[in-house]
Every structure is written in C-alpha cells, then in structure tokens.
Design a protein around this motif. Structure first.
Motif, short mmCIF file in Angstrom:
data_model
loop_
_atom_site.label_atom_id
_atom_site.label_comp_id
_atom_site.label_asym_id
_atom_site.label_seq_id
_atom_site.Cartn_x
_atom_site.Cartn_y
_atom_site.Cartn_z
N GLY A 75 16.86 2.89 -9.69
CA GLY A 75 16.40 1.57 -9.24
C GLY A 75 16.77 1.32 -7.79
N GLY A 76 17.97 1.73 -7.40
CA GLY A 76 18.41 1.53 -6.02
C GLY A 76 17.59 2.31 -5.03
N PHE A 77 17.36 3.61 -5.30
CA PHE A 77 16.60 4.35 -4.29
C PHE A 77 15.11 4.01 -4.33
CE2 PHE A 77 16.79 8.17 -7.32
CZ PHE A 77 15.41 8.32 -7.54
N ASP A 78 14.61 3.49 -5.46
CA ASP A 78 13.22 3.05 -5.49
C ASP A 78 13.04 1.75 -4.70
OD1 ASP A 78 10.53 3.65 -6.53
OD2 ASP A 78 10.73 1.71 -7.53
N VAL A 79 14.06 0.89 -4.73
CA VAL A 79 14.04 -0.32 -3.89
C VAL A 79 13.94 0.08 -2.42
CG1 VAL A 79 15.43 -2.24 -3.03
CG2 VAL A 79 15.21 -1.86 -5.50
N LEU A 80 14.75 1.06 -2.01
CA LEU A 80 14.71 1.53 -0.62
C LEU A 80 13.33 2.09 -0.28
CD1 LEU A 80 18.16 3.35 -0.36
CD2 LEU A 80 17.55 1.10 0.55
N TYR A 81 12.78 2.89 -1.18
CA TYR A 81 11.49 3.53 -0.93
C TYR A 81 10.39 2.47 -0.80
CZ TYR A 81 8.07 7.34 -1.11
OH TYR A 81 7.09 8.25 -0.81
N ALA A 82 10.49 1.39 -1.59
CA ALA A 82 9.47 0.34 -1.57
C ALA A 82 9.49 -0.45 -0.27
CB ALA A 82 9.67 -0.60 -2.76
N CYS A 83 10.58 -0.34 0.49
CA CYS A 83 10.64 -1.05 1.77
C CYS A 83 9.55 -0.58 2.72
CB CYS A 83 12.01 -0.86 2.42
SG CYS A 83 13.35 -1.77 1.58
N GLN A 84 9.09 0.65 2.55
CA GLN A 84 8.02 1.17 3.41
C GLN A 84 6.71 0.40 3.23
OE1 GLN A 84 8.50 5.87 3.72
NE2 GLN A 84 8.57 5.18 1.60
N ASP A 85 6.53 -0.18 2.03
CA ASP A 85 5.28 -0.87 1.71
C ASP A 85 5.44 -2.39 1.72
OD1 ASP A 85 3.87 1.54 1.36
OD2 ASP A 85 4.59 1.72 -0.71
N PHE A 86 6.49 -2.87 2.37
CA PHE A 86 6.79 -4.30 2.38
C PHE A 86 5.59 -5.14 2.82
CE2 PHE A 86 8.12 -7.71 5.37
CZ PHE A 86 8.61 -8.62 4.44
N GLU A 87 5.02 -4.83 3.97
CA GLU A 87 3.90 -5.61 4.50
C GLU A 87 2.67 -5.50 3.60
OE1 GLU A 87 3.99 -7.69 6.81
OE2 GLU A 87 5.86 -7.23 7.88
N HIS A 88 2.38 -4.27 3.17
CA HIS A 88 1.21 -4.06 2.32
C HIS A 88 1.34 -4.80 1.00
CE1 HIS A 88 -2.16 -2.03 0.38
NE2 HIS A 88 -1.37 -1.78 -0.65
N ASP A 89 2.50 -4.72 0.36
CA ASP A 89 2.70 -5.38 -0.93
C ASP A 89 2.56 -6.88 -0.81
OD1 ASP A 89 3.10 -2.92 -2.04
OD2 ASP A 89 5.27 -3.11 -2.29
N ARG A 90 3.06 -7.45 0.26
CA ARG A 90 2.90 -8.90 0.46
C ARG A 90 1.44 -9.27 0.68
NH1 ARG A 90 7.90 -11.95 3.62
NH2 ARG A 90 9.31 -11.82 1.83
N LYS A 91 0.74 -8.40 1.37
CA LYS A 91 -0.67 -8.67 1.67
C LYS A 91 -1.53 -8.67 0.42
CE LYS A 91 -4.51 -6.94 4.48
NZ LYS A 91 -4.94 -5.89 5.45
N VAL A 92 -1.29 -7.69 -0.47
CA VAL A 92 -2.15 -7.55 -1.66
C VAL A 92 -1.56 -8.19 -2.90
CG1 VAL A 92 -3.12 -5.41 -0.73
CG2 VAL A 92 -1.19 -5.29 -2.32
N GLY A 93 -0.35 -8.74 -2.80
CA GLY A 93 0.24 -9.45 -3.93
C GLY A 93 0.92 -8.60 -4.97
N LEU A 94 1.39 -7.40 -4.57
CA LEU A 94 2.14 -6.56 -5.50
C LEU A 94 3.61 -6.96 -5.47
CD1 LEU A 94 0.62 -3.01 -4.91
CD2 LEU A 94 0.38 -4.44 -6.94
N ASN A 95 4.26 -6.85 -6.63
CA ASN A 95 5.65 -7.27 -6.75
C ASN A 95 6.61 -6.14 -6.43
OD1 ASN A 95 5.39 -10.08 -7.94
ND2 ASN A 95 4.17 -8.90 -9.39
N SER A 96 7.69 -6.46 -5.74
CA SER A 96 8.78 -5.52 -5.50
C SER A 96 9.96 -6.33 -4.97
CB SER A 96 8.39 -4.45 -4.47
OG SER A 96 8.28 -5.00 -3.17
N VAL A 97 11.12 -5.75 -4.99
CA VAL A 97 12.30 -6.42 -4.44
C VAL A 97 12.13 -6.70 -2.94
CG1 VAL A 97 14.74 -6.07 -3.86
CG2 VAL A 97 13.95 -5.75 -6.21
N PRO A 98 11.69 -5.71 -2.14
CA PRO A 98 11.47 -6.01 -0.72
C PRO A 98 10.44 -7.11 -0.50
CG PRO A 98 11.53 -3.65 -1.06
CD PRO A 98 11.48 -4.26 -2.43
N GLN A 99 9.38 -7.09 -1.28
CA GLN A 99 8.33 -8.10 -1.14
C GLN A 99 8.88 -9.49 -1.46
OE1 GLN A 99 6.89 -9.77 -4.01
NE2 GLN A 99 5.46 -10.97 -2.77
N ALA A 100 9.77 -9.57 -2.44
CA ALA A 100 10.29 -10.86 -2.88
C ALA A 100 11.41 -11.39 -1.98
CB ALA A 100 10.80 -10.74 -4.32
N PHE A 101 12.29 -10.49 -1.52
CA PHE A 101 13.49 -10.93 -0.83
C PHE A 101 13.57 -10.52 0.64
CE2 PHE A 101 14.70 -10.29 -5.34
CZ PHE A 101 14.97 -11.62 -5.66
N GLY A 102 12.65 -9.63 1.06
CA GLY A 102 12.70 -9.12 2.42
C GLY A 102 13.42 -7.79 2.49
#
Length: 288
Positions: free
Chosen positions: A176-203
C-alpha cells in the motif's frame, strides 16, 4: 501459431510477470515458517504455480479493466491494449487460462486451498475497480499481495495460524505504501478524470507522509513477527536490512523529484522481498 506466441510474449511483457518477485518471497516465507524448514518440493512447486498464475490473472485483468483509462493517460497510453498491440479478447482469454491454472494448482495442495481459491481470485481481481470507488484502493492492492504468506501457510498445513496474519498485514502496508508513492505520478491526471487515490485526495506532499507511515507500520509488524515465531539474530538482521532499503527508497524520490520512481518501485521492492525471505529462511533452517 507464431501470432499466438507473439501475443503471449507481449502479454507477459505487459503484465511484467517477472515482478511476481514482489509477493512470491513473502509467500515462501509463510511456507517456511509453516513447515519450520523447507516444505516438500511438491508443495513449494504448486505454491509458485499458484502465485504466478494469480498475479498474471490479476495484472492482465487490471490492464483489461483500465484500457480506456490507460488510453487517456499520457503515461500509459502506449501500453499494449490502448496501443492496439493486443486485443481485449486475447487478454481476456489469458486471464481465464491463468485463473484455471490457479484453481488447478490450489486443488493439488489441499481441500482448504481449493475452497478458498475463489475468495483469493475475488480479492486479486477486485483491485482493478477500487480506484473508481475509494481513495484507499492502494490497501486493496496490498491485501491482494498480502494474502500470499497466509495462503502459503494454508497450503503447507491445511489450516491457518493467526500469527501469520501479522505478515499478511505487514505486506499489505508495504505494498500500500509503495503504491501510494507510485500513484503520485498520476496526481494531476487522476484529479482531472475523477479517479480516486491517496495523492488525489490529500495531495502529493501528504501522500508521501502517508506512505512513510505505512512503511514504519510494516517494520513494526516485522519486528512483532520475529517475536511471535521466536526467530533469531539472522532474521533480525533481515528486518534491519529491509528498514535500510525502505529508507533508501524514500530518500531517492521526493514530491519535487520523482524521476527515480521506477527504481524505487520495481527494483528496490523486489530486493526487499527477496532479502527478507532469505534471512528468515536461513534463520529458520539454522534452528530446526
């Protein structure tokens, strides 16, 4: 026939089957702890078959479920399905074959592994849709890999010991920890298309701290595991090395610089799982 082999090779490349090394060493750790040494070769062989088949089914299913999302994301648009290198029909067939191999392998172990095989498949396949539902999808991925040591314990003993669940939760937090880190790469994209992730939710900044907390929790659970199983100094050294590798992983990437994310995600995490298994296995074998 040539086309079939080519498509299969592309599929294996797409799912990065070699990264089965993430969870496989933890499954083998569970098997060694269950047996108090090396389990029978036959049992180890079927555990490996089940692990590789389950991961292959899960990764291929994930690519199938995310094909449209991958096509819309510049980072993933050249993956095989959105790029048209593979058809959804072929990948779907690959998923089905992998599932059949997994169930057949479970049947070769013991009655409980066969009964639980559909549950395991449900967990590993469910992750593909979790990012549409919850920001904590990373923990579902962690559970998908984390059940490996408990499943291996059941494969060896035919029952479940609550002590091995500590390792399952440790792997859950690690993944879970390293997947949170990996998802940081898609922060902008996930916010744009409405996908959920820890980075998308909290920055991104907060996501890094959440990942660090998860990895500290993993290390605490590994220490507890050493106590629960009465492991010795060799296993303790293994935990220390895991801690140092995790520290290095967090030092080579930051919210401001994620250029080395692939090295942190793929290379270091593969080394972590192998190191932990190696030291625990040696410790157990020394005290047989």
């Amino acid at each position: 026939m040539g086309s079939l082999w080519k498509s299969t090779a592309v599929t294996l490349e797409m799912i990065r089957w070699e990264h089965s090394v993430f969870a496989l060493p933890f499954a083998l750790t569970g098997a060694v702890l269950a047996a108090g040494g090396w389990p029978p070769v036959r049992v180890l062989g079927w555990i490996v078959v089940c692990m590789v088949a389950a991961r292959s089914a899960a990764m291929a299913f994930n690519r199938l479920a995310d094909a449209r999302l991958d096509a819309a994301n510049p980072r993933t648009a050249m993956r095989a399905l959105p790029a048209g290198t593979l058809t959804s029909g072929f990948v779907g067939g690959f998923v089905l074959v992998s599932m059949v191999v997994f169930v057949a392998g479970a049947a070769m172990l013991n009655p409980l592994t066969l009964k639980l095989a559909p549950v395991a498949l449900a967990v590993v396949l469910a992750y593909s849709y979790m990012k549409r539902v919850t920001r904590w999808s990373h923990l579902v991925l962690g559970l998908a890999l984390g059940i490996a040591p408990s499943a291996a314990w059941i494969a060896v003993r035919g029952t479940l010991d609550v002590r091995i669940i500590v390792l399952t939760v440790a792997v859950l937090l690690w993944v879970g920890g390293f997947d949170v880190l990996y998802a940081c790469q898609d922060f902008e994209h996930d916010r744009k298309v409405g996908l959920n992730s820890v980075p998308q939710a909290f920055g991104v900044q907060a996501a890094f701290w959440i990942a660090r907390a998860m990895h500290v929790g993993m290390l605490a659970l590994l220490c507890w595991l050493v106590v629960l199983f009465g492991l010795g100094k060799v296993a303790i050294v293994g935990v220390v090395l895991v801690a140092l590798l995790l520290l290095y992983e967090h030092l080579i990437i930051s919210p401001q610089d994620m250029r080395r994310m692939n090295a942190a995600f793929f290379t270091l995490n593969g080394v972590i799982s192998v190191v932990f298994f190696g030291f625990v296995a040696v410790d157990v074998l020394m005290h047989r």
